[in-house]
Design a protein around this motif. Structure first.
Motif, PDB file in Angstrom:
ATOM      1  N   THR A   1      17.390 -11.000  82.719  1.00 45.74           N
ATOM      2  CA  THR A   1      16.607 -11.959  81.807  1.00 45.74           C
ATOM      3  C   THR A   1      15.532 -12.802  82.686  1.00 45.74           C
ATOM      4  OG1 THR A   1      17.982 -13.742  82.645  1.00 45.74           O
ATOM      5  CG2 THR A   1      18.868 -12.374  80.886  1.00 45.74           C
ATOM      6  N   ARG A   2      14.534 -13.165  82.131  1.00 47.37           N
ATOM      7  CA  ARG A   2      13.194 -13.657  82.699  1.00 47.37           C
ATOM      8  C   ARG A   2      13.844 -14.973  83.812  1.00 47.37           C
ATOM      9  NH1 ARG A   2       8.361 -16.921  80.116  1.00 47.37           N
ATOM     10  NH2 ARG A   2       8.902 -15.350  78.143  1.00 47.37           N
TER      11      ARG A   2
ATOM     12  N   ALA B   1       3.607 -10.663  89.908  1.00 48.32           N
ATOM     13  CA  ALA B   1       3.069 -11.581  88.776  1.00 48.32           C
ATOM     14  C   ALA B   1       3.829 -11.589  87.487  1.00 48.32           C
ATOM     15  CB  ALA B   1       1.737 -10.907  88.294  1.00 48.32           C
ATOM     16  N   VAL B   2       4.612 -10.478  87.404  1.00 52.33           N
ATOM     17  CA  VAL B   2       5.564 -10.461  86.469  1.00 52.33           C
ATOM     18  C   VAL B   2       6.980 -11.334  86.844  1.00 52.33           C
ATOM     19  CG1 VAL B   2       7.262  -8.853  85.163  1.00 52.33           C
ATOM     20  CG2 VAL B   2       4.934  -8.046  85.597  1.00 52.33           C
ATOM     21  N   ILE B   3       7.364 -11.083  88.151  1.00 47.11           N
ATOM     22  CA  ILE B   3       8.469 -11.826  88.600  1.00 47.11           C
ATOM     23  C   ILE B   3       8.458 -13.136  88.225  1.00 47.11           C
ATOM     24  CG2 ILE B   3      10.040 -12.203  90.404  1.00 47.11           C
ATOM     25  CD1 ILE B   3       9.766  -9.272  91.312  1.00 47.11           C
TER      26      ILE B   3
ATOM     27  N   LYS C   1       8.830  -6.517  82.239  1.00 51.24           N
ATOM     28  CA  LYS C   1      10.306  -6.491  82.108  1.00 51.24           C
ATOM     29  C   LYS C   1      10.795  -6.298  83.827  1.00 51.24           C
ATOM     30  CE  LYS C   1      10.873  -5.126  77.338  1.00 51.24           C
ATOM     31  NZ  LYS C   1      12.065  -5.881  76.919  1.00 51.24           N
ATOM     32  N   VAL C   2      11.958  -6.542  84.164  1.00 50.94           N
ATOM     33  CA  VAL C   2      12.509  -6.286  85.448  1.00 50.94           C
ATOM     34  C   VAL C   2      13.944  -5.364  85.201  1.00 50.94           C
ATOM     35  CG1 VAL C   2      12.947  -7.110  87.791  1.00 50.94           C
ATOM     36  CG2 VAL C   2      11.086  -8.017  86.641  1.00 50.94           C
TER      37      VAL C   2
ATOM     38  N   TYR D   1       7.882  -6.637  71.531  1.00 53.10           N
ATOM     39  CA  TYR D   1       8.946  -6.408  72.483  1.00 53.10           C
ATOM     40  C   TYR D   1       9.200  -7.230  73.570  1.00 53.10           C
ATOM     41  CZ  TYR D   1       7.480  -1.879  70.129  1.00 53.10           C
ATOM     42  OH  TYR D   1       7.311  -0.689  69.181  1.00 53.10           O
ATOM     43  N   TYR D   2       8.555  -8.173  73.485  1.00 55.17           N
ATOM     44  CA  TYR D   2       8.600  -9.262  74.604  1.00 55.17           C
ATOM     45  C   TYR D   2       8.212 -10.520  74.307  1.00 55.17           C
ATOM     46  CZ  TYR D   2       8.650 -10.999  79.401  1.00 55.17           C
ATOM     47  OH  TYR D   2       9.144 -11.646  80.504  1.00 55.17           O
TER      48      TYR D   2
END
Length: 220
Positions: free
Chosen positions: A6-7, A28-30, A37-38, A161-162
């Motif tokens: 999850t975020r 940048a995503v993290i 997504k991770v 999707y996000y």
């Protein structure tokens, strides 16, 4: 086994991607400045992580090279990413690795059913003082024009999707068109972490490279 974080759990994977400049998109995503997504192999003691920066970039890192990582990569790509890419009509996908052994021994095996091309990208740090002193006199010819580019940070087809509150952001850049065809482009692609951010500079045709077009659209 692959686990999608999850975020709120993204920080679990941050230690995999703070080693080199080319991994800034993953960070940048993290840190939620870019949608993505991770995935990790397990939450408690992860040995490998894959970050998908929507739409077609991903970043893979492992603590060590292990053959079992093949199943992790295949599960993430084949069941969690590729179905979405197929649905939205995306035909290209990039996986960046921080280890040649992973790329050559693991990734190629995991992607053996796909058309795979290996390529290398260079990441440079702008020397602003040197750049501002640059003596550059490249001129446009009559069949060329410089124009501004404004694009959404992520194509709209990915929004469902996000859930991401910053999907309305735009990225900006400059481009050169020759006879109406895009030949060179400099874009802020939206990847940022701390006081560092990525700018992509591309001249798309081999025949148009080494003519100073990239410098021309960068030059103040």
């Amino acid at each position: 086994m692959a686990v999608e974080l999850t975020r709120e759990e993204f920080a679990i994977a941050e230690g995999f991607f703070n080693k080199t400049m080319f991994q800034i998109p993953a960070l940048a995503v993290i840190n939620s400045s870019f949608p993505g997504k991770v995935f990790v192999d397990n939450k408690e003691n992860p040995r490998t992580a894959l970050v998908w920066a929507l739409s077609r970039w991903s970043y893979l890192s492992c603590r060590e090279f292990l053959p079992k990582h093949i199943s992790f990569i295949m599960e993430v790509l084949n069941t969690m990413i590729f179905p979405i890419l197929e649905e939205v009509g995306e035909s290209d996908f990039e996986v960046y690795c921080d280890n040649n052994a992973i790329r050559d021994s693991v990734l190629n095996e995991a992607l053996k059913d796909f058309k795979v091309n290996n390529h290398h990208e260079n990441t440079f740090i702008l020397n602003r003082e040197r750049f501002e002193k640059l003596d550059f006199e490249q001129k446009l010819t009559s069949d060329m024009e410089i124009c501004e580019c404004i694009l959404p940070i992520v194509p709209e087809v990915y929004h469902k999707y996000y859930p991401y509150e910053k999907f309305g952001r735009k990225v900006f850049g400059m481009a050169i068109r020759k006879n109406g065809e895009l030949i060179s482009q400099c874009m802020n692609n939206g990847f940022a972490h701390g006081n560092r951010y990525f700018i992509d500079l591309d001249t798309f045709s081999n025949s148009e490279r080494n003519k100073g077009y990239g410098t021309l659209i960068l030059y103040p």
